[in-house]
Design a protein around this motif. Structure first.
Motif, PDB file in Angstrom:
ATOM      1  N   GLY A   1       4.129  48.045 -22.150  1.00 50.05           N
ATOM      2  CA  GLY A   1       3.154  47.204 -22.857  1.00 50.05           C
ATOM      3  C   GLY A   1       1.845  47.097 -22.087  1.00 50.05           C
ATOM      4  O   GLY A   1       0.745  47.188 -22.672  1.00 50.05           O
ATOM      5  N   ASP A   2       1.983  46.919 -20.767  1.00 49.98           N
ATOM      6  CA  ASP A   2       0.780  46.858 -19.928  1.00 49.98           C
ATOM      7  C   ASP A   2       0.030  48.186 -19.929  1.00 49.98           C
ATOM      8  O   ASP A   2      -1.215  48.223 -19.912  1.00 49.98           O
ATOM      9  CB  ASP A   2       1.156  46.486 -18.488  1.00 49.98           C
ATOM     10  CG  ASP A   2       1.514  45.017 -18.338  1.00 49.98           C
ATOM     11  OD1 ASP A   2       1.284  44.258 -19.301  1.00 49.98           O
ATOM     12  OD2 ASP A   2       2.017  44.631 -17.265  1.00 49.98           O
ATOM     13  N   ARG A   3       0.778  49.286 -19.969  1.00 53.22           N
ATOM     14  CA  ARG A   3       0.124  50.603 -20.021  1.00 53.22           C
ATOM     15  C   ARG A   3      -0.710  50.746 -21.288  1.00 53.22           C
ATOM     16  O   ARG A   3      -1.817  51.294 -21.265  1.00 53.22           O
ATOM     17  CB  ARG A   3       1.176  51.716 -19.964  1.00 53.22           C
ATOM     18  CG  ARG A   3       1.664  52.034 -18.562  1.00 53.22           C
ATOM     19  CD  ARG A   3       2.592  53.210 -18.561  1.00 53.22           C
ATOM     20  NE  ARG A   3       1.957  54.441 -19.017  1.00 53.22           N
ATOM     21  CZ  ARG A   3       2.615  55.592 -19.230  1.00 53.22           C
ATOM     22  NH1 ARG A   3       3.914  55.649 -19.024  1.00 53.22           N
ATOM     23  NH2 ARG A   3       1.945  56.664 -19.644  1.00 53.22           N
ATOM     24  N   ALA A   4      -0.179  50.246 -22.403  1.00 55.26           N
ATOM     25  CA  ALA A   4      -0.916  50.320 -23.669  1.00 55.26           C
ATOM     26  C   ALA A   4      -2.207  49.498 -23.598  1.00 55.26           C
ATOM     27  O   ALA A   4      -3.271  49.929 -24.063  1.00 55.26           O
ATOM     28  CB  ALA A   4      -0.027  49.850 -24.811  1.00 55.26           C
TER      29      ALA A   4
ATOM     30  N   ASP B   1       8.500  44.380 -27.051  1.00 56.51           N
ATOM     31  CA  ASP B   1       9.932  44.057 -27.013  1.00 56.51           C
ATOM     32  C   ASP B   1      10.770  45.322 -26.857  1.00 56.51           C
ATOM     33  O   ASP B   1      11.777  45.343 -26.141  1.00 56.51           O
ATOM     34  CB  ASP B   1      10.338  43.326 -28.290  1.00 56.51           C
ATOM     35  CG  ASP B   1       9.791  41.900 -28.336  1.00 56.51           C
ATOM     36  OD1 ASP B   1       9.385  41.391 -27.267  1.00 56.51           O
ATOM     37  OD2 ASP B   1       9.748  41.317 -29.435  1.00 56.51           O
ATOM     38  N   ARG B   2      10.352  46.369 -27.545  1.00 55.70           N
ATOM     39  CA  ARG B   2      11.139  47.607 -27.500  1.00 55.70           C
ATOM     40  C   ARG B   2      10.984  48.355 -26.187  1.00 55.70           C
ATOM     41  O   ARG B   2      11.964  48.805 -25.584  1.00 55.70           O
ATOM     42  CB  ARG B   2      10.744  48.519 -28.661  1.00 55.70           C
ATOM     43  CG  ARG B   2      11.445  49.873 -28.602  1.00 55.70           C
ATOM     44  CD  ARG B   2      11.074  50.772 -29.744  1.00 55.70           C
ATOM     45  NE  ARG B   2      11.629  52.109 -29.538  1.00 55.70           N
ATOM     46  CZ  ARG B   2      11.488  53.115 -30.385  1.00 55.70           C
ATOM     47  NH1 ARG B   2      10.803  52.937 -31.515  1.00 55.70           N
ATOM     48  NH2 ARG B   2      12.007  54.299 -30.137  1.00 55.70           N
TER      49      ARG B   2
ATOM     50  N   LYS C   1      15.099  45.559 -33.884  1.00 52.74           N
ATOM     51  CA  LYS C   1      15.439  44.165 -34.135  1.00 52.74           C
ATOM     52  C   LYS C   1      14.217  43.280 -33.880  1.00 52.74           C
ATOM     53  O   LYS C   1      13.478  43.489 -32.925  1.00 52.74           O
ATOM     54  CB  LYS C   1      16.575  43.727 -33.225  1.00 52.74           C
ATOM     55  CG  LYS C   1      17.919  44.371 -33.586  1.00 52.74           C
ATOM     56  CD  LYS C   1      19.036  43.861 -32.690  1.00 52.74           C
ATOM     57  CE  LYS C   1      20.375  44.499 -33.079  1.00 52.74           C
ATOM     58  NZ  LYS C   1      21.483  44.010 -32.230  1.00 52.74           N
ATOM     59  N   ASP C   2      14.049  42.277 -34.748  1.00 51.52           N
ATOM     60  CA  ASP C   2      12.964  41.324 -34.534  1.00 51.52           C
ATOM     61  C   ASP C   2      13.416  40.221 -33.597  1.00 51.52           C
ATOM     62  O   ASP C   2      14.524  40.285 -33.027  1.00 51.52           O
ATOM     63  CB  ASP C   2      12.468  40.782 -35.879  1.00 51.52           C
ATOM     64  CG  ASP C   2      13.539  39.997 -36.628  1.00 51.52           C
ATOM     65  OD1 ASP C   2      14.563  39.606 -36.007  1.00 51.52           O
ATOM     66  OD2 ASP C   2      13.366  39.775 -37.844  1.00 51.52           O
ATOM     67  N   ARG C   3      12.551  39.204 -33.445  1.00 50.29           N
ATOM     68  CA  ARG C   3      12.859  38.128 -32.490  1.00 50.29           C
ATOM     69  C   ARG C   3      14.103  37.328 -32.866  1.00 50.29           C
ATOM     70  O   ARG C   3      14.652  36.597 -32.038  1.00 50.29           O
ATOM     71  CB  ARG C   3      11.650  37.210 -32.358  1.00 50.29           C
ATOM     72  CG  ARG C   3      11.337  36.399 -33.600  1.00 50.29           C
ATOM     73  CD  ARG C   3      10.072  35.580 -33.443  1.00 50.29           C
ATOM     74  NE  ARG C   3       8.886  36.422 -33.346  1.00 50.29           N
ATOM     75  CZ  ARG C   3       7.663  35.949 -33.181  1.00 50.29           C
ATOM     76  NH1 ARG C   3       7.457  34.647 -33.080  1.00 50.29           N
ATOM     77  NH2 ARG C   3       6.640  36.769 -33.120  1.00 50.29           N
TER      78      ARG C   3
END
Length: 592
Positions: free
Chosen positions: A457-460, A450-451, A534-536
């Motif tokens: 995210g895909d790189r991780a 999200d951040r 911030k969360d969802r």
């Protein structure tokens, strides 16, 4: 004519017989004749008996009488099995240990063995000569010439005790055997020794490349039997199946399936076998006892036949004959008239003979190891099944690649859930080895994604995937991508020390990933080990940094676990791994 002393010795010794069987079905391929009662004849060992005969220059005559004794007992074996209403066929062979020194003796004459067999109503194709490097071979050229004559007469040649001694590979090169018998030194306890398994695997591959079939000697446990199936041995011999016996009533044609592991045919269930079956060309073979004129007739009426498989009278593959290699005989002056009456055996070329249930990768490896061949012969349980030309082999590979591409994860290119489920099903049944099954996922991935966004995210995900691929490459492990940030790892290990070693390697993967992804965070966040976001629901919260965790199930050799129990254990371990300092939770399932 033997002296009275040697006639007495021959009459006092006896032969025991030990079965050689198909490791998947238990069906007998042959019986090895083993000399017994030599002590009663006045000798400390079998070797001492043959040494005495050699010194007294009666070795050849003694050996002929011993062969006759074996063949007479083999006729009795047939009769005994027929009384049991078994479907005994003429394909079963008798293996006889040949003392290669007789080939250098002046008394040696080819044709005597064939005469003895024919007088007993036996076909020469039932006999397989076991040769070894027990005695120094004076001339490999002379040996090759004699063995070529034997093979042309329909006899089979097996290289015995392969893998021990100093000149086994040289003997293999010169003898061009039909069968390779891997010595028990490499088979006994192969399930616990990765080095033995590696050496035996390479021997099997080399034999198959040369067009020879493989017998594993010294199979004494179900665990070892499982391994020799997995590495592609065609037949098995050892105490697990049956001990040598002089009591013919104890011999069977099919040994009980209960002797073997219930997982005997897991290779047959593979998708590769289905693909091979789909593209297999049912090319009609010729029998090796036919003449060249039969071959020329075939080429004349079959324009597409550039190579024709050759089998023995029992449909066991021998090799191929290629049209292009016959042209120099057929189109030379008087060549056709000369060669027409020659036996096909003179012109057979060795090609890889693979089993229907080998993996496609193994078959490709066999094919590419051979130069200048049109295709490969495919057998099923040692019997000719069909021919796979180079073109059809390429089509099979292409289709396999398409199926693999459909299954793999589009981001990591790792196998998906069907492949993972197939691996788990096989691994849980592979009781011969220690097995490590790992469920690995990323902790706190949702807030990280999200951040930083989907691209980071895909790189991780790719970072952890690349580490796992490197691990798999080095240690012959299976890696699958369940989906999202969830992965599966599986590997078979030789012993508990290996299990401990691989647990350390998994811990290194987790630590390396944890260190690498910290580069995405601010310096202060790395220092604190957390960040605020911030969360969802839009609320400010403190989140831990992205890390990986592993739930590990270790199964002992012999341990069994069902799919439902496996799922329950993984579910529990996943929760435990999230809170563990090491980010690992480990569970052992021991042998009952």
């Amino acid at each position: 004519m033997l002296e009275e002393r040697w006639e007495r010795i021959v009459s006092e010794v006896n032969f025991a017989f030990q079965p050689i069987v198909n490791p998947h079905t238990g069906m007998v391929f042959g019986f090895e004749a083993l000399l017994r009662n030599y002590q009663d004849a006045g000798f400390e060992s079998i070797e001492a008996l043959f040494e005495a005969a050699f010194r007294e220059r009666v070795l050849y005559d003694v050996d002929l009488e011993l062969r006759k004794k074996v063949f007479i007992k083999f006729v009795d074996i047939r009769k005994e099995l027929q009384t049991k209403n078994c479907n005994f066929t003429d394909t079963v062979r008798v293996f006889y240990n040949l003392d290669t020194r007789i080939l250098d003796m002046s008394e040696y004459r080819p044709g005597n063995t064939k005469t003895i067999l024919n007088n007993l109503g036996l076909d020469q194709s039932i006999l397989c000569f076991d040769i070894s490097e027990k005695h120094q071979i004076k001339s490999f050229t002379a040996l090759r010439n004699v063995l070529t004559i034997y093979k042309q007469q329909g006899f089979c040649v097996a290289l015995d005790n392969f893998g021990i001694g100093f000149s086994g590979f040289e003997l293999m090169y010169h003898s061009e055997p039909n069968i390779i018998k891997i010595d028990k030194q490499y088979i006994r306890n192969i399930c616990f020794d990765r080095k033995r398994r590696l050496y035996a695997t390479q021997m099997v591959k080399m034999a198959h490349i040369e067009g020879a079939i493989v017998i594993a000697e010294g199979v004494e446990s179900e665990e070892d039997l499982n391994i020799i199936r997995q590495i592609g041995c065609d037949f098995a011999q050892g105490f697990l199946i049956a001990r040598p016996t002089v009591k013919l009533k104890e011999l069977e044609f099919v040994y009980k399936v209960s002797v073997f592991s219930a997982d005997s045919d897991k290779k047959a269930a593979s998708s590769d076998a289905g693909l091979i079956q789909k593209y297999l060309e049912k090319r009609q073979p010729l029998e090796i006892n036919m003449l060249v004129k039969d071959l020329l007739e075939r080429f004349k009426h079959d324009n597409e036949a550039v190579s024709i498989p050759v089998v023995d009278k029992f449909s066991r593959p021998v090799g191929i004959i290629e049209e292009r290699k016959m042209k120099k005989y057929v189109y030379s002056l008087y060549g056709k008239e000369i060669v027409q009456k020659h036996p096909l055996a003179r012109y057979v070329t060795n090609v890889p003979i693979v089993d229907m249930h080998q993996s496609l990768g193994e078959i490709i490896q066999d094919f590419t190891s051979y130069n200048d061949i049109d295709g490969i012969i495919v057998a099923d349980g040692g019997i000719y099944a069909g021919y796979l030309s180079a073109r059809l082999l390429l089509e099979t590979i292409h289709l396999k690649n398409i199926e693999t591409a459909r299954e793999e994860n589009p981001l990591t290119k790792l196998p998906g859930n069907n492949a993972i489920l197939n691996y788990i099903e096989q691994a849980t049944k592979d009781t011969a080895n220690y097995r490590m099954l790992i469920y690995m996922d990323l902790d706190n991935f949702k807030p990280f994604n999200d951040r930083f966004g989907f691209k980071i995210g895909d790189r991780a995900i790719l970072m952890i995937a690349e580490q796992l691929k490197e691990y798999a490459k080095k240690h012959n492990a299976f890696i699958g991508h369940i989906g999202g940030d969830d992965f599966f790892i599986g590997t078979s290990l030789a012993n508990e020390n290996e299990v401990q070693k691989h647990q350390v390697l998994v811990a290194d993967i987790l630590q390396t990933f944890s260190f690498a992804v910290k580069a995405f965070y601010e310096k202060e966040e790395r220092k604190k080990g957390s960040y605020t976001a911030k969360d969802r629901f839009g609320e400010e919260r403190v989140f831990a940094l992205l890390e990986a965790s592993a739930a590990i199930i270790n199964l002992d050799a012999g341990a069994i676990i069902g799919n439902d129990e496996l799922g329950e254990v993984f579910s529990k371990l996943k929760k435990e791994s999230k809170t563990a300092d090491s980010h690992m939770a480990i569970h052992f399932i021991r042998k009952p």
